[in-house]
Design a protein around this motif. Structure first.
Motif, PDB file in Angstrom:
ATOM      1  N   SER A  14      -4.704  13.287   5.236  1.00  0.00           N
ATOM      2  CA  SER A  14      -5.050  13.099   6.641  1.00  0.00           C
ATOM      3  C   SER A  14      -6.469  12.565   6.719  1.00  0.00           C
ATOM      4  O   SER A  14      -7.185  12.512   5.732  1.00  0.00           O
ATOM      5  CB  SER A  14      -4.912  14.412   7.413  1.00  0.00           C
ATOM      6  OG  SER A  14      -5.800  15.383   6.888  1.00  0.00           O
ATOM      7  N   THR A  28      -9.140   9.429   8.141  1.00  0.00           N
ATOM      8  CA  THR A  28      -9.157   7.998   8.469  1.00  0.00           C
ATOM      9  C   THR A  28      -9.552   7.162   7.263  1.00  0.00           C
ATOM     10  O   THR A  28     -10.263   7.625   6.370  1.00  0.00           O
ATOM     11  CB  THR A  28     -10.162   7.710   9.613  1.00  0.00           C
ATOM     12  OG1 THR A  28     -11.466   8.119   9.202  1.00  0.00           O
ATOM     13  CG2 THR A  28      -9.770   8.427  10.895  1.00  0.00           C
ATOM     14  N   GLU A  62      -6.274  -1.142   6.540  1.00  0.00           N
ATOM     15  CA  GLU A  62      -4.844  -0.863   6.372  1.00  0.00           C
ATOM     16  C   GLU A  62      -4.417  -0.854   4.910  1.00  0.00           C
ATOM     17  O   GLU A  62      -3.488  -0.132   4.549  1.00  0.00           O
ATOM     18  CB  GLU A  62      -4.027  -1.918   7.123  1.00  0.00           C
ATOM     19  CG  GLU A  62      -4.126  -1.819   8.621  1.00  0.00           C
ATOM     20  CD  GLU A  62      -3.316  -2.903   9.317  1.00  0.00           C
ATOM     21  OE1 GLU A  62      -2.350  -3.412   8.730  1.00  0.00           O
ATOM     22  OE2 GLU A  62      -3.667  -3.230  10.455  1.00  0.00           O
ATOM     23  N   THR A 121      -4.296   2.707   2.857  1.00  0.00           N
ATOM     24  CA  THR A 121      -3.282   3.750   3.029  1.00  0.00           C
ATOM     25  C   THR A 121      -2.237   3.734   1.914  1.00  0.00           C
ATOM     26  O   THR A 121      -2.017   4.767   1.265  1.00  0.00           O
ATOM     27  CB  THR A 121      -2.618   3.643   4.418  1.00  0.00           C
ATOM     28  OG1 THR A 121      -3.633   3.817   5.412  1.00  0.00           O
ATOM     29  CG2 THR A 121      -1.551   4.706   4.603  1.00  0.00           C
ATOM     30  N   ARG A 180      -4.997   7.651   9.472  1.00  0.00           N
ATOM     31  CA  ARG A 180      -5.126   6.718  10.598  1.00  0.00           C
ATOM     32  C   ARG A 180      -6.152   5.670  10.235  1.00  0.00           C
ATOM     33  O   ARG A 180      -7.022   5.878   9.399  1.00  0.00           O
ATOM     34  CB  ARG A 180      -5.585   7.456  11.849  1.00  0.00           C
ATOM     35  CG  ARG A 180      -4.576   8.473  12.363  1.00  0.00           C
ATOM     36  CD  ARG A 180      -5.139   9.288  13.495  1.00  0.00           C
ATOM     37  NE  ARG A 180      -6.355   9.948  12.989  1.00  0.00           N
ATOM     38  CZ  ARG A 180      -7.405  10.269  13.716  1.00  0.00           C
ATOM     39  NH1 ARG A 180      -7.430  10.028  14.993  1.00  0.00           N
ATOM     40  NH2 ARG A 180      -8.461  10.863  13.194  1.00  0.00           N
ATOM     41  N   SER A 192      -9.392   3.723  10.855  1.00  0.00           N
ATOM     42  CA  SER A 192     -10.662   4.031  11.503  1.00  0.00           C
ATOM     43  C   SER A 192     -11.002   2.974  12.536  1.00  0.00           C
ATOM     44  O   SER A 192     -10.833   1.783  12.304  1.00  0.00           O
ATOM     45  CB  SER A 192     -11.777   4.110  10.453  1.00  0.00           C
ATOM     46  OG  SER A 192     -13.013   4.322  11.075  1.00  0.00           O
ATOM     47  N   THR A 193     -11.510   3.424  13.676  1.00  0.00           N
ATOM     48  CA  THR A 193     -11.919   2.474  14.719  1.00  0.00           C
ATOM     49  C   THR A 193     -13.425   2.207  14.653  1.00  0.00           C
ATOM     50  O   THR A 193     -13.919   1.338  15.350  1.00  0.00           O
ATOM     51  CB  THR A 193     -11.572   3.023  16.119  1.00  0.00           C
ATOM     52  OG1 THR A 193     -12.198   4.311  16.263  1.00  0.00           O
ATOM     53  CG2 THR A 193     -10.085   3.145  16.287  1.00  0.00           C
TER      54      THR A 193
END
Length: 124
Positions: free
Chosen positions: A87, A89, A93, A96, A117, A119-120
């Motif tokens: 889990s 960030t 892409e 992952t 997820r 990261s922003t």
């Protein structure tokens, strides 16, 4: 004379009751000891399982940190009986699937669940 015989009989009955009571108490003490030993063994097994889970999570995280192309600074690893959850960030892409593949390659890992997820936040 009859009084003495009755008293002797009464003492005999009281003595038998006391003896049976003490045996019953001894039996309970044994049962309690078995129960406490059993509880201690369960507690010991639970502690061993927790330690094994922590050790496996550390091994997976160590593998992630050592893998080129993965920024593991925001990845969290949880292990439960060989089942790994990733889990947190990742900044891109591509990281992952690489993180999943790396975790699967660690000895002792049965399965990997991905909750990572993207990261922003911009990378520095």
């Amino acid at each position: 004379m009859k009084v003495i015989k009755l008293n002797c009989a009464a003492f005999a009955v009281v003595g038998m009751l006391a003896a049976s009571w003490s045996c019953a108490q001894g039996g309970n003490a044994v049962d309690e000891k078995v129960a406490s030993t059993s509880a201690a063994a369960m507690s010991s097994r639970a502690k061993a399982a927790k330690a094994a889970n922590r050790a496996l999570a550390r091994k997976v995280l160590k593998a992630l940190v050592r893998t080129k192309g993965i920024d593991a600074t925001r990845i969290f690893v949880k292990a439960v009986d060989g089942d790994i959850t990733l889990s947190g960030t990742v900044p891109s892409e591509e990281q992952t699937p690489l993180a999943i593949k790396t975790a699967q390659a660690v000895e002792g890992v049965k399965s990997v669940r991905d909750v990572l997820r993207l990261s922003t936040q911009p990378t520095e």
